[in-house]
Design a protein around this motif. Structure first.
Motif, PDB file in Angstrom:
ATOM      1  N   VAL A  50      48.882  28.211  40.294  1.00 50.44           N
ATOM      2  CA  VAL A  50      47.969  29.264  40.719  1.00 50.44           C
ATOM      3  C   VAL A  50      46.939  29.461  39.604  1.00 50.44           C
ATOM      4  O   VAL A  50      47.307  29.671  38.448  1.00 50.44           O
ATOM      5  N   THR A  51      45.664  29.369  39.958  1.00 51.73           N
ATOM      6  CA  THR A  51      44.581  29.488  38.980  1.00 51.73           C
ATOM      7  C   THR A  51      43.643  30.626  39.383  1.00 51.73           C
ATOM      8  O   THR A  51      43.738  31.141  40.503  1.00 51.73           O
ATOM      9  N   PRO A  52      42.714  31.019  38.499  1.00 52.50           N
ATOM     10  CA  PRO A  52      41.802  32.115  38.832  1.00 52.50           C
ATOM     11  C   PRO A  52      41.031  31.909  40.138  1.00 52.50           C
ATOM     12  O   PRO A  52      40.680  32.894  40.799  1.00 52.50           O
ATOM     13  N   GLN A  92      40.707  43.444  42.838  1.00 52.23           N
ATOM     14  CA  GLN A  92      40.878  42.003  42.698  1.00 52.23           C
ATOM     15  C   GLN A  92      41.178  41.610  41.250  1.00 52.23           C
ATOM     16  O   GLN A  92      41.872  40.630  40.998  1.00 52.23           O
ATOM     17  N   GLU A  93      40.704  42.394  40.309  1.00 56.10           N
ATOM     18  CA  GLU A  93      40.976  42.121  38.893  1.00 56.10           C
ATOM     19  C   GLU A  93      42.484  42.092  38.613  1.00 56.10           C
ATOM     20  O   GLU A  93      42.956  41.340  37.762  1.00 56.10           O
ATOM     21  N   HIS A  94      43.239  42.895  39.353  1.00 57.52           N
ATOM     22  CA  HIS A  94      44.694  42.910  39.174  1.00 57.52           C
ATOM     23  C   HIS A  94      45.311  41.566  39.559  1.00 57.52           C
ATOM     24  O   HIS A  94      46.289  41.136  38.955  1.00 57.52           O
ATOM     25  N   ALA A  95      44.727  40.904  40.553  1.00 52.98           N
ATOM     26  CA  ALA A  95      45.216  39.569  40.932  1.00 52.98           C
ATOM     27  C   ALA A  95      44.998  38.592  39.778  1.00 52.98           C
ATOM     28  O   ALA A  95      45.847  37.727  39.513  1.00 52.98           O
ATOM     29  N   LEU A  96      43.886  38.725  39.069  1.00 54.76           N
ATOM     30  CA  LEU A  96      43.634  37.859  37.903  1.00 54.76           C
ATOM     31  C   LEU A  96      44.668  38.098  36.809  1.00 54.76           C
ATOM     32  O   LEU A  96      45.126  37.152  36.169  1.00 54.76           O
ATOM     33  N   ILE A 134      47.758  39.084  37.298  1.00 51.81           N
ATOM     34  CA  ILE A 134      49.005  38.485  37.778  1.00 51.81           C
ATOM     35  C   ILE A 134      48.974  36.975  37.557  1.00 51.81           C
ATOM     36  O   ILE A 134      49.961  36.383  37.097  1.00 51.81           O
ATOM     37  N   ILE A 135      47.841  36.354  37.864  1.00 50.25           N
ATOM     38  CA  ILE A 135      47.712  34.909  37.657  1.00 50.25           C
ATOM     39  C   ILE A 135      47.874  34.557  36.185  1.00 50.25           C
ATOM     40  O   ILE A 135      48.542  33.576  35.841  1.00 50.25           O
ATOM     41  N   GLU A 136      47.313  35.358  35.307  1.00 56.23           N
ATOM     42  CA  GLU A 136      47.476  35.120  33.868  1.00 56.23           C
ATOM     43  C   GLU A 136      48.949  35.279  33.465  1.00 56.23           C
ATOM     44  O   GLU A 136      49.461  34.518  32.644  1.00 56.23           O
ATOM     45  N   TRP A 156      54.505  28.877  41.871  1.00 56.47           N
ATOM     46  CA  TRP A 156      53.645  27.944  42.585  1.00 56.47           C
ATOM     47  C   TRP A 156      52.829  28.684  43.633  1.00 56.47           C
ATOM     48  O   TRP A 156      53.320  29.612  44.282  1.00 56.47           O
ATOM     49  N   GLY A 157      51.616  28.206  43.865  1.00 53.45           N
ATOM     50  CA  GLY A 157      50.844  28.630  45.015  1.00 53.45           C
ATOM     51  C   GLY A 157      51.206  27.747  46.186  1.00 53.45           C
ATOM     52  O   GLY A 157      51.330  26.528  46.029  1.00 53.45           O
TER      53      GLY A 157
END
Length: 191
Positions: free
Chosen positions: A16-18, A45-49, A51-53, A67-68
């Motif tokens: 999963v990437t930005p 949406q910043e919160h999703a970033l 989580i991805i980090e 995994w995505g």
């Protein structure tokens, strides 16, 4: 260690990437998805970033893999699945997942779980896979038991969501049980 890409008949399980942040936000801002997820719905949406980090940091520290789930036919990002609380030393992890409701009841999560279990047991050498659900999450409970997970009991106050602690139902699948059930499924397919 490079990120492991897994493939199933209909899915590709990828890092999963930005670039996946809008799709992840769409999924995790849906209250139907997060109702039994152990976190409140995302509002920005910043919160999703973030989580991805955290997925990346967890992978880099070898404490988990997320995994995505992307459909192979259209390349649509439909959810994530992962190994949480991964301990290579203790040979155990917990599996967790979420899926966009537009793709519910199509067998995608079961397909992804099979791929992740095969990777966990055969490549990582894990012995125990756990899973924790909310008591009321009948869809996940039915899926886990169908795959072969056994209920072990109730974890009191284990999940925190909506400002409240909730009891969780814990399941496990040990490697010998996984291998036996996988062998049985292969025999049924060949008959």
């Amino acid at each position: 260690m490079p990120f492991p890409i897994l493939k199933t008949a209909r899915l590709q399980l990828i890092e999963v990437t930005p670039e996946h942040a809008p799709a992840l936000f769409h999924i995790l801002s849906n209250e139907d998805v997060t109702r039994f997820y152990g976190m409140d719905p995302l509002r920005e949406q910043e919160h999703a970033l973030h989580i991805i980090e955290s997925f990346k940091q967890t992978f880099d520290s070898r404490q988990g893999i997320r995994w995505g789930m992307v459909t192979r036919d259209s390349g649509t990002f439909i959810g994530t699945i992962g190994l949480n609380h991964l301990s290579l030393y203790s040979k155990k992890a917990e599996i967790g997942f979420e899926l966009d409701p537009a793709h519910w009841r199509r067998g995608y999560v079961a397909e992804a779980i099979e791929a992740v279990l095969a990777y966990a047991y055969e490549t990582l050498g894990l012995y125990r896979m756990g899973a924790v659900t909310f008591l009321e999450n009948t869809a996940s409970i039915q899926l886990l038991t169908r795959i072969g997970f056994e209920e072990e009991g109730i974890l009191r106050g284990y999940l925190f969501q909506g400002g409240t602690s909730h009891d969780g139902r814990i399941f496990s699948l040990l490697k010998p049980d996984y291998q036996a059930s996988r062998h049985q499924r292969k025999q049924v397919k060949t008959v």
